[in-house]
Design a protein around this motif. Sequence first.
Motif, PDB file in Angstrom:
ATOM      1  N   ALA A  34       3.327 -40.960  37.315  1.00  0.00           N
ATOM      2  CA  ALA A  34       2.414 -42.385  36.795  1.00  0.00           C
ATOM      3  C   ALA A  34       1.058 -42.093  37.345  1.00  0.00           C
ATOM      4  O   ALA A  34      -0.079 -42.451  36.703  1.00  0.00           O
ATOM      5  CB  ALA A  34       3.234 -43.522  37.027  1.00  0.00           C
ATOM      6  N   TYR A  35       0.983 -41.742  38.639  1.00  0.00           N
ATOM      7  CA  TYR A  35      -0.361 -41.650  39.226  1.00  0.00           C
ATOM      8  C   TYR A  35      -1.465 -40.786  38.618  1.00  0.00           C
ATOM      9  O   TYR A  35      -2.456 -40.941  38.057  1.00  0.00           O
ATOM     10  CB  TYR A  35      -0.169 -41.276  40.580  1.00  0.00           C
ATOM     11  N   HIS A  36      -0.793 -39.624  38.156  1.00  0.00           N
ATOM     12  CA  HIS A  36      -1.602 -38.539  37.469  1.00  0.00           C
ATOM     13  C   HIS A  36      -1.664 -38.956  36.031  1.00  0.00           C
ATOM     14  O   HIS A  36      -2.822 -38.653  35.575  1.00  0.00           O
ATOM     15  CB  HIS A  36      -0.813 -37.140  37.667  1.00  0.00           C
ATOM     16  N   ALA A  37      -0.813 -39.597  35.374  1.00  0.00           N
ATOM     17  CA  ALA A  37      -1.058 -39.908  34.123  1.00  0.00           C
ATOM     18  C   ALA A  37      -2.329 -41.144  34.198  1.00  0.00           C
ATOM     19  O   ALA A  37      -3.111 -41.102  33.282  1.00  0.00           O
ATOM     20  CB  ALA A  37       0.254 -40.767  33.692  1.00  0.00           C
ATOM     21  N   TYR A  38      -2.386 -42.017  35.169  1.00  0.00           N
ATOM     22  CA  TYR A  38      -3.324 -42.866  35.205  1.00  0.00           C
ATOM     23  C   TYR A  38      -4.680 -42.235  35.180  1.00  0.00           C
ATOM     24  O   TYR A  38      -5.520 -42.640  34.688  1.00  0.00           O
ATOM     25  CB  TYR A  38      -2.902 -43.851  36.270  1.00  0.00           C
ATOM     26  N   GLY A  39      -4.660 -41.070  36.163  1.00  0.00           N
ATOM     27  CA  GLY A  39      -5.897 -40.435  36.089  1.00  0.00           C
ATOM     28  C   GLY A  39      -6.488 -39.986  34.944  1.00  0.00           C
ATOM     29  O   GLY A  39      -7.415 -39.667  34.521  1.00  0.00           O
ATOM     30  N   ARG A  40      -5.418 -39.109  34.273  1.00  0.00           N
ATOM     31  CA  ARG A  40      -5.697 -38.499  32.696  1.00  0.00           C
ATOM     32  C   ARG A  40      -6.048 -39.631  31.788  1.00  0.00           C
ATOM     33  O   ARG A  40      -7.002 -39.467  31.006  1.00  0.00           O
ATOM     34  CB  ARG A  40      -4.492 -37.870  32.336  1.00  0.00           C
TER      35      ARG A  40
ATOM     36  N   GLY B 155      -0.473 -33.161  31.738  1.00  0.00           N
ATOM     37  CA  GLY B 155      -1.572 -32.579  31.676  1.00  0.00           C
ATOM     38  C   GLY B 155      -1.813 -31.304  30.931  1.00  0.00           C
ATOM     39  O   GLY B 155      -2.892 -30.636  31.004  1.00  0.00           O
ATOM     40  N   ARG B 156      -0.772 -30.855  30.248  1.00  0.00           N
ATOM     41  CA  ARG B 156      -0.971 -29.574  29.230  1.00  0.00           C
ATOM     42  C   ARG B 156      -2.086 -29.971  28.258  1.00  0.00           C
ATOM     43  O   ARG B 156      -1.944 -31.062  27.829  1.00  0.00           O
ATOM     44  CB  ARG B 156       0.567 -29.333  28.639  1.00  0.00           C
TER      45      ARG B 156
ATOM     46  N   LEU C  96       0.820 -29.897  16.008  1.00  0.00           N
ATOM     47  CA  LEU C  96       1.085 -30.477  17.275  1.00  0.00           C
ATOM     48  C   LEU C  96       2.544 -31.452  17.169  1.00  0.00           C
ATOM     49  O   LEU C  96       2.317 -32.074  16.296  1.00  0.00           O
ATOM     50  CB  LEU C  96       0.078 -31.103  18.058  1.00  0.00           C
ATOM     51  N   VAL C  97       3.489 -31.126  18.005  1.00  0.00           N
ATOM     52  CA  VAL C  97       4.686 -31.748  17.933  1.00  0.00           C
ATOM     53  C   VAL C  97       4.546 -32.925  19.089  1.00  0.00           C
ATOM     54  O   VAL C  97       3.963 -32.882  20.201  1.00  0.00           O
ATOM     55  CB  VAL C  97       5.810 -30.936  18.362  1.00  0.00           C
ATOM     56  N   VAL C  98       4.539 -34.160  18.437  1.00  0.00           N
ATOM     57  CA  VAL C  98       4.342 -35.576  19.223  1.00  0.00           C
ATOM     58  C   VAL C  98       5.795 -36.304  19.314  1.00  0.00           C
ATOM     59  O   VAL C  98       6.478 -36.195  18.373  1.00  0.00           O
ATOM     60  CB  VAL C  98       3.261 -36.159  18.426  1.00  0.00           C
ATOM     61  N   GLY C  99       6.090 -36.376  20.454  1.00  0.00           N
ATOM     62  CA  GLY C  99       7.304 -37.216  20.833  1.00  0.00           C
ATOM     63  C   GLY C  99       6.827 -38.563  21.468  1.00  0.00           C
ATOM     64  O   GLY C  99       6.108 -39.185  21.066  1.00  0.00           O
ATOM     65  N   THR C 100       7.970 -39.080  22.308  1.00  0.00           N
ATOM     66  CA  THR C 100       7.678 -40.290  23.026  1.00  0.00           C
ATOM     67  C   THR C 100       6.670 -40.401  24.073  1.00  0.00           C
ATOM     68  O   THR C 100       6.313 -41.457  24.231  1.00  0.00           O
ATOM     69  CB  THR C 100       8.981 -41.049  23.349  1.00  0.00           C
ATOM     70  N   SER C 101       6.429 -39.380  24.498  1.00  0.00           N
ATOM     71  CA  SER C 101       4.963 -39.197  25.552  1.00  0.00           C
ATOM     72  C   SER C 101       3.881 -39.288  25.087  1.00  0.00           C
ATOM     73  O   SER C 101       3.713 -38.260  24.213  1.00  0.00           O
ATOM     74  CB  SER C 101       5.651 -37.870  26.549  1.00  0.00           C
ATOM     75  N   PRO C 102       2.946 -39.871  25.545  1.00  0.00           N
ATOM     76  CA  PRO C 102       1.579 -40.046  24.916  1.00  0.00           C
ATOM     77  C   PRO C 102       1.043 -38.650  24.914  1.00  0.00           C
ATOM     78  O   PRO C 102       1.008 -38.056  25.866  1.00  0.00           O
ATOM     79  CB  PRO C 102       1.080 -41.284  25.558  1.00  0.00           C
ATOM     80  N   VAL C 103       0.030 -38.581  23.897  1.00  0.00           N
ATOM     81  CA  VAL C 103      -1.009 -37.598  24.137  1.00  0.00           C
ATOM     82  C   VAL C 103      -2.388 -38.003  23.521  1.00  0.00           C
ATOM     83  O   VAL C 103      -2.427 -38.803  22.604  1.00  0.00           O
ATOM     84  CB  VAL C 103      -0.362 -36.487  22.990  1.00  0.00           C
ATOM     85  N   PHE C 104      -3.289 -37.420  24.358  1.00  0.00           N
ATOM     86  CA  PHE C 104      -4.574 -37.814  23.956  1.00  0.00           C
ATOM     87  C   PHE C 104      -5.391 -36.658  23.262  1.00  0.00           C
ATOM     88  O   PHE C 104      -5.226 -35.539  23.310  1.00  0.00           O
ATOM     89  CB  PHE C 104      -5.534 -37.665  25.248  1.00  0.00           C
TER      90      PHE C 104
ATOM     91  N   VAL D 173      -4.300 -33.123  25.123  1.00  0.00           N
ATOM     92  CA  VAL D 173      -4.050 -33.254  26.407  1.00  0.00           C
ATOM     93  C   VAL D 173      -2.760 -34.258  26.658  1.00  0.00           C
ATOM     94  O   VAL D 173      -3.053 -35.213  26.168  1.00  0.00           O
ATOM     95  CB  VAL D 173      -5.046 -34.149  27.367  1.00  0.00           C
ATOM     96  N   HIS D 174      -1.645 -33.820  27.030  1.00  0.00           N
ATOM     97  CA  HIS D 174      -0.339 -34.595  27.446  1.00  0.00           C
ATOM     98  C   HIS D 174      -0.701 -35.379  28.643  1.00  0.00           C
ATOM     99  O   HIS D 174      -0.954 -34.850  29.870  1.00  0.00           O
ATOM    100  CB  HIS D 174       0.645 -33.539  27.498  1.00  0.00           C
ATOM    101  N   ALA D 175      -0.732 -36.779  28.433  1.00  0.00           N
ATOM    102  CA  ALA D 175      -0.682 -37.470  29.602  1.00  0.00           C
ATOM    103  C   ALA D 175       0.090 -37.397  30.887  1.00  0.00           C
ATOM    104  O   ALA D 175      -0.119 -37.520  31.855  1.00  0.00           O
ATOM    105  CB  ALA D 175      -0.508 -39.279  29.050  1.00  0.00           C
TER     106      ALA D 175
END
Length: 572
Positions: free
Chosen positions: A311-317, A377-378, A385-393, A372-374
């Motif tokens: 979550a820390y890294h996702a916050y930064g992204r 970081g990919r 692009l395949v999108v699932g439940t994890s957010p993507v920018f 960018v995957h939140a």
Amino acid sequence: MNRWHLLALVALGSVGMEVSAAEETRTPFGVGSCHVNGRSVEDYQRWVPQMVELGLKDQRSLMSGWGELERTPGEWHWENMDAQWSYLHERGIETGTLLLGNPAWNQKDPPGHLPVNFIDGWSEYVRQVVRHFRGRIRRYEVWNEPPNFTGPQQTAADYARLVVAAYDAAKAVDPDAQIGLTTKSAHLVYLRQAIEAGAADHFDWISLHPYEVLDGIVADIGMEPIYANLVPSVRRMLAEVNPGRKDVPVVFTELGVDAGRHGEAKQADALVKAYVIGMAQGLENLQWFEGRDGDSGPMGLLDGQGRPRAAYHAYGRLIQALGLHPQPRGWAVLGASTYGWLFECDGKDVVVAWCPRGGREELSFSGEVEFVHARDGREGRASSLVVGTSPVFLSQVPSKDLGRVTAVTEALPPWPGDPGTYHDAQEVKIDYALDPPERGLHSRGGAEVAEAIVNYGGSARAGDAPGGNLLMVDPSFLGDESVPLKITAEVRRKDPAVNAGFKLVYEGPDGFKTAGSWRTIPEEDRWHVIEWSIQDPRFVSFWGYHFRLESDGAEYGQYLLRRLTVSKEASP
């Protein structure tokens, strides 16, 4: 140093620079702490430096309780609070503070109660704090999560007395002081009661802690529309009971996810979704709870050893992708079912996308987009692009691929998996003979507890299925307004010889209440219709659902539910 880390530091500016609330627009990105992580500068040193690295500029509160500051009558101790403020200020972090507490020497009110019998003392405490920090602190939040941490018999009217006294005392010594009205969870009914009891026009902003609603997003059961409806619900409530304050800022001074219960990956995903939908609905600031694990369990961006979680890294992204001052434009549906939330960020458009309710979808674009995957970081460029439940920018998304963008103030996003819209509907239902069964009415347990049970030639859900008896109406059908409702259930016993039944408990004007009496399902081996008429619903989701069918013990939940309908009735 990776790219998002460097950009966050550049966005923050030089350590030690002076930051004035009057000079800079507030960013939506904030953080808070539990008690053991916020008692002193030494506590801050264990987690604040990592928050500075993220670029965070907003912290909830200093150690400002009445009992800590006035340990004996008339003797004020500012050393610790001053040191905390200086430590944060030197790092470019603006802080508000809580007004709360009841000193042990107060003989008029027991500890743990609102000091309503000592309003003069409370007012003097507020004056002292606001005078001491004039020009340094502007935001003051009156109490923490009332009616939590109040006396068992104390009411919203008691809280209103404290708010009025705090407002008058604060404004007398600093007209720029901003007083916050607050409540636990998303308990808008309590706020309404406090305002009607005298707090009207005595607050400058609203604070909520909607953990339970966010939990429905963490669990991927489709509660994004209810979460997106929180600030609009506040606005509608204020327009009704205090029109002069209907546009005050709304802040979530606490919101977080238990990484132990849900896992670090889901905590990271939920953080991004909480901020994205929060900003889209007009949230001024969200102070994530919390920076580092403390006395509230594994809630931190950092664990108990100070190690960053996902979550820390996702916050930064998130901050890297959107910048410190993103401008929300609204939501769109990408492909068949993917949510896309559009922001203008320093002159470029960024879309934050995910597929709700456990979905997964391949999106195709008319040109290459950057992604960018939140969570991990990919990143890269692709035309599909395949999108699932994890957010993507996503950036550089062609406008024709984005389609119609709708502001949350105009309409809420559709409930995932529900084929209908319900703004003008007179009825919503769950009907297990349909596919999908949920049509504007949804079970808190979602698909896991809504599994159809084929019986007697039709489909039904077992009454003892865990979680399935917690129900939510689509917020486009009914928000916090009080509209007479009829609720109808079609049920039968699993075994005619085994007693079964329930009562209906719903959100009303004073919180949850029981509609009528206990209903026993007749023993005849056929479907039976049970009805309730409710004249005073207040569906605000402060516990994350609107009503429940409650059986007193699992033995009484031995029934099948074929159909459940909520319909609007004409006012009597």
